[in-house]
Scaffold this active site. Sequence first.
Site, PDB file in Angstrom:
ATOM      1  N   LYS A   1      -3.347  18.696 -30.853  1.00  0.00           N
ATOM      2  CA  LYS A   1      -2.897  19.675 -31.846  1.00  0.00           C
ATOM      3  C   LYS A   1      -1.940  20.639 -31.152  1.00  0.00           C
ATOM      4  CE  LYS A   1      -4.347  21.031 -36.146  1.00  0.00           C
ATOM      5  NZ  LYS A   1      -5.011  20.259 -37.201  1.00  0.00           N
TER       6      LYS A   1
ATOM      7  N   GLY B   1     -10.120  30.285 -49.919  1.00  0.00           N
ATOM      8  CA  GLY B   1      -8.740  29.939 -49.597  1.00  0.00           C
ATOM      9  C   GLY B   1      -8.229  28.930 -50.594  1.00  0.00           C
ATOM     10  N   VAL B   2      -7.232  29.348 -51.417  1.00  0.00           N
ATOM     11  CA  VAL B   2      -6.665  28.363 -52.355  1.00  0.00           C
ATOM     12  C   VAL B   2      -5.212  28.093 -51.973  1.00  0.00           C
ATOM     13  CG1 VAL B   2      -7.832  27.976 -54.562  1.00  0.00           C
ATOM     14  CG2 VAL B   2      -6.998  30.241 -54.062  1.00  0.00           C
ATOM     15  N   GLY B   3      -5.056  27.522 -50.784  1.00  0.00           N
ATOM     16  CA  GLY B   3      -3.727  27.179 -50.287  1.00  0.00           C
ATOM     17  C   GLY B   3      -3.357  25.758 -50.676  1.00  0.00           C
ATOM     18  N   ASN B   4      -2.598  25.099 -49.791  1.00  0.00           N
ATOM     19  CA  ASN B   4      -2.065  23.769 -50.099  1.00  0.00           C
ATOM     20  C   ASN B   4      -3.144  22.755 -50.455  1.00  0.00           C
ATOM     21  OD1 ASN B   4       0.683  24.309 -49.701  1.00  0.00           O
ATOM     22  ND2 ASN B   4       0.361  24.320 -47.493  1.00  0.00           N
ATOM     23  N   VAL B   5      -4.181  22.664 -49.636  1.00  0.00           N
ATOM     24  CA  VAL B   5      -5.218  21.666 -49.889  1.00  0.00           C
ATOM     25  C   VAL B   5      -6.085  22.089 -51.066  1.00  0.00           C
ATOM     26  CG1 VAL B   5      -7.246  20.490 -48.961  1.00  0.00           C
ATOM     27  CG2 VAL B   5      -5.288  20.923 -47.470  1.00  0.00           C
ATOM     28  N   ALA B   6      -6.549  23.328 -51.038  1.00  0.00           N
ATOM     29  CA  ALA B   6      -7.558  23.741 -52.018  1.00  0.00           C
ATOM     30  C   ALA B   6      -7.010  23.807 -53.439  1.00  0.00           C
ATOM     31  CB  ALA B   6      -8.167  25.073 -51.617  1.00  0.00           C
ATOM     32  N   TYR B   7      -5.708  24.068 -53.593  1.00  0.00           N
ATOM     33  CA  TYR B   7      -5.176  24.098 -54.967  1.00  0.00           C
ATOM     34  C   TYR B   7      -5.392  22.726 -55.625  1.00  0.00           C
ATOM     35  CZ  TYR B   7      -2.183  24.361 -58.999  1.00  0.00           C
ATOM     36  OH  TYR B   7      -1.729  24.311 -60.303  1.00  0.00           O
TER      37      TYR B   7
HETATM   38  N1  LIG Z   1      -3.106  20.435 -44.938  1.00  0.00           N
HETATM   39  C1  LIG Z   1      -3.836  19.370 -44.607  1.00  0.00           C
HETATM   40  O1  LIG Z   1      -3.498  18.224 -44.919  1.00  0.00           O
HETATM   41  C2  LIG Z   1      -5.129  19.578 -43.868  1.00  0.00           C
HETATM   42  C3  LIG Z   1      -5.805  18.470 -43.370  1.00  0.00           C
HETATM   43  C4  LIG Z   1      -7.035  18.633 -42.752  1.00  0.00           C
HETATM   44  C5  LIG Z   1      -7.538  19.906 -42.595  1.00  0.00           C
HETATM   45  N2  LIG Z   1      -6.859  20.974 -43.062  1.00  0.00           N
HETATM   46  C6  LIG Z   1      -7.463  22.295 -42.873  1.00  0.00           C
HETATM   47  O2  LIG Z   1      -7.743  22.848 -44.171  1.00  0.00           O
HETATM   48  C7  LIG Z   1      -7.561  24.255 -44.142  1.00  0.00           C
HETATM   49  C8  LIG Z   1      -6.537  24.650 -45.205  1.00  0.00           C
HETATM   50  O3  LIG Z   1      -5.305  24.012 -44.931  1.00  0.00           O
HETATM   51  P1  LIG Z   1      -4.029  24.223 -45.877  1.00  0.00           P
HETATM   52  O4  LIG Z   1      -3.025  23.243 -45.415  1.00  0.00           O
HETATM   53  O5  LIG Z   1      -4.436  24.269 -47.289  1.00  0.00           O
HETATM   54  O6  LIG Z   1      -3.572  25.657 -45.405  1.00  0.00           O
HETATM   55  P2  LIG Z   1      -2.887  26.801 -46.255  1.00  0.00           P
HETATM   56  O7  LIG Z   1      -2.332  27.790 -45.277  1.00  0.00           O
HETATM   57  O8  LIG Z   1      -1.970  26.259 -47.286  1.00  0.00           O
HETATM   58  O9  LIG Z   1      -4.127  27.439 -47.024  1.00  0.00           O
HETATM   59  C9  LIG Z   1      -5.057  28.280 -46.415  1.00  0.00           C
HETATM   60  C10 LIG Z   1      -5.296  29.418 -47.390  1.00  0.00           C
HETATM   61  O10 LIG Z   1      -6.354  30.218 -46.880  1.00  0.00           O
HETATM   62  C11 LIG Z   1      -6.039  31.574 -47.109  1.00  0.00           C
HETATM   63  N3  LIG Z   1      -6.836  32.390 -46.198  1.00  0.00           N
HETATM   64  C12 LIG Z   1      -6.660  32.596 -44.859  1.00  0.00           C
HETATM   65  N4  LIG Z   1      -7.634  33.393 -44.388  1.00  0.00           N
HETATM   66  C13 LIG Z   1      -8.451  33.671 -45.436  1.00  0.00           C
HETATM   67  C14 LIG Z   1      -9.642  34.432 -45.581  1.00  0.00           C
HETATM   68  N5  LIG Z   1     -10.194  35.072 -44.564  1.00  0.00           N
HETATM   69  N6  LIG Z   1     -10.221  34.479 -46.812  1.00  0.00           N
HETATM   70  C15 LIG Z   1      -9.678  33.833 -47.861  1.00  0.00           C
HETATM   71  N7  LIG Z   1      -8.546  33.111 -47.782  1.00  0.00           N
HETATM   72  C16 LIG Z   1      -7.944  33.030 -46.582  1.00  0.00           C
HETATM   73  C17 LIG Z   1      -4.547  31.665 -46.913  1.00  0.00           C
HETATM   74  O11 LIG Z   1      -3.999  32.794 -47.543  1.00  0.00           O
HETATM   75  C18 LIG Z   1      -4.090  30.352 -47.544  1.00  0.00           C
HETATM   76  O12 LIG Z   1      -3.793  30.489 -48.920  1.00  0.00           O
HETATM   77  C19 LIG Z   1      -7.159  24.589 -42.700  1.00  0.00           C
HETATM   78  O13 LIG Z   1      -8.300  24.897 -41.949  1.00  0.00           O
HETATM   79  C20 LIG Z   1      -6.546  23.284 -42.196  1.00  0.00           C
HETATM   80  O14 LIG Z   1      -6.586  23.160 -40.791  1.00  0.00           O
HETATM   81  C21 LIG Z   1      -5.680  20.842 -43.690  1.00  0.00           C
HETATM   82  C1  LIG Z   2      -1.971  15.205 -38.948  1.00  0.00           C
HETATM   83  C2  LIG Z   2      -2.214  16.272 -39.943  1.00  0.00           C
HETATM   84  C3  LIG Z   2      -2.228  15.782 -41.310  1.00  0.00           C
HETATM   85  C4  LIG Z   2      -3.332  17.086 -39.467  1.00  0.00           C
HETATM   86  C5  LIG Z   2      -4.086  17.942 -40.441  1.00  0.00           C
HETATM   87  N1  LIG Z   2      -3.550  19.270 -40.470  1.00  0.00           N
HETATM   88  C6  LIG Z   2      -5.525  17.902 -40.014  1.00  0.00           C
HETATM   89  O1  LIG Z   2      -6.078  18.871 -39.542  1.00  0.00           O
HETATM   90  O2  LIG Z   2      -6.143  16.864 -40.157  1.00  0.00           O
END
Ligand SMILES: NC(=O)c1ccc[n+]([C@@H]2O[C@H](COP(=O)([O-])OP(=O)(O)OC[C@H]3O[C@@H](n4cnc5c(N)ncnc54)[C@H](O)[C@@H]3O)[C@@H](O)[C@H]2O)c1
Ligand SMILES: CC(C)C[C@H](N)C(=O)O
Length: 364
Positions: A80, A180-186
């Site tokens: 990472k 957290g309703v960011g990229n994944v959670a939405y």
């Molecule tokens: N994007 C992926 O494909 C992916 C894959 C595997 C794991 N993840 C993990 O999932 C999680 C979310 O990823 P994402 O890509 O949606 O990120 P993101 O940045 O789009 O969303 C995270 C959200 O959490 C909010 N946040 C941060 N701190 C907070 C708090 N203390 N309380 C409430 N909300 C808070 C942020 O404002 C943001 O909206 C991360 O831990 C990431 O490592 C993501």
């Molecule tokens: C390779 C990526 C899609 C990694 C992703 N952010 C994860 O934590 O799995």
Amino acid sequence: MEIFKKMEEHDYEQLIFCQDKNSGLKAIICIHDTTLGPALGGTRMWNYATEEEAIEDAIRLGRGMTYKNAAAGLNLGGGKTVIIGDPLKDKNEEMFRAFGRFIQGLNGRYITAEDVGTTVADMDLIREETDFVTGVSPAFGSSGNPSPVTAYGVYTGMKAAALEAFGDDSLEGKTVAVQGVGNVAYTLCKHLHEEGAKLIVTDINKESVQRAVNDFGATAVEPNDIYSQEADIFAPCAMGAIINDETIPQLKVKLVAGAANNQLKEARHGDELEARGIVYTPDFVINSGGVINVADELYGYNQERAMKRVETIYDSISKIFEISKRDNVPSYIAADRMAEERIERVRKSRSQFLRNEHNILSRR
Ligand SMILES: NC(=O)c1ccc[n+]([C@@H]2O[C@H](COP(=O)([O-])OP(=O)(O)OC[C@H]3O[C@@H](n4cnc5c(N)ncnc54)[C@H](O)[C@@H]3O)[C@@H](O)[C@H]2O)c1
Ligand SMILES: CC(C)C[C@H](N)C(=O)O
């Protein structure tokens, strides 16, 4: 911080510090373990308070990717990157291009993709300088943003975990508290809403919260109140270490299942959940949809093949609960075992000398 001592703790192979004064790049690449293949893991950009905090995050996340890739059956090791900086203010083209050159210098030992704070556009810039990046624009024959696929994997894994916690994998009528309703959670909220779940959401970004309220009729709560909600499921989808001594006593749910990496602050917090009868869904298995999707690019991206593999998350989660019962261990230990056993099996079978080592990148 005694860095080598830290690296020895979990046998990290390599920690690489990259700086470029011109662009302001300060990046730390952690390559944890390459037994299964080159290390694939995303790049996180975050405004870390200290360099120590950034190093700590890089190594925890890098190790998590070793376990995630192994458990997902991928022929990839774990790594990472963290970039120190504010993703809303500090990004520029030169930064990602400089970072791409550093990755290229590793000649395939590390392959990157998106994580918190980085986007497809950033990956496209990295791609200008290196072959070792995934999650770039579909226009380049790539899989694009991994988040919706991660979300689908979390949704399907949550159903498997619901079967364990409630005896039924339907999420209809269940209340899910989403942190957290960011990229994944939405997108996760969208799937849950479509199945008839009730949503309670929080985020430090008010606009993200409002979007979930408008689109899915979610109930909004303050960030610190999310743990104590009267809900069936807690879905951590923000940052790591949120299952800890302060939050566990507040939980009223029967199931924890979400996208965030490194949810347990320490391993003992997994024991604590178990002791309280709360089912914990190991994070690196339930959130592996994104990496499964981007890893498919290394064979020439095929969406159907990738999604078929993402569907297996349901069975992997079920298998973890089976191992957990069979071996009488908490689910987080069962998941670690599943990953470690695969790495060990491959390590043994690859021990003989080969002059031209073949790996996942050889066909590119
Ligand atoms: N994007 C992926 O494909 C992916 C894959 C595997 C794991 N993840 C993990 O999932 C999680 C979310 O990823 P994402 O890509 O949606 O990120 P993101 O940045 O789009 O969303 C995270 C959200 O959490 C909010 N946040 C941060 N701190 C907070 C708090 N203390 N309380 C409430 N909300 C808070 C942020 O404002 C943001 O909206 C991360 O831990 C990431 O490592 C993501
Ligand atoms: C390779 C990526 C899609 C990694 C992703 N952010 C994860 O934590 O799995």
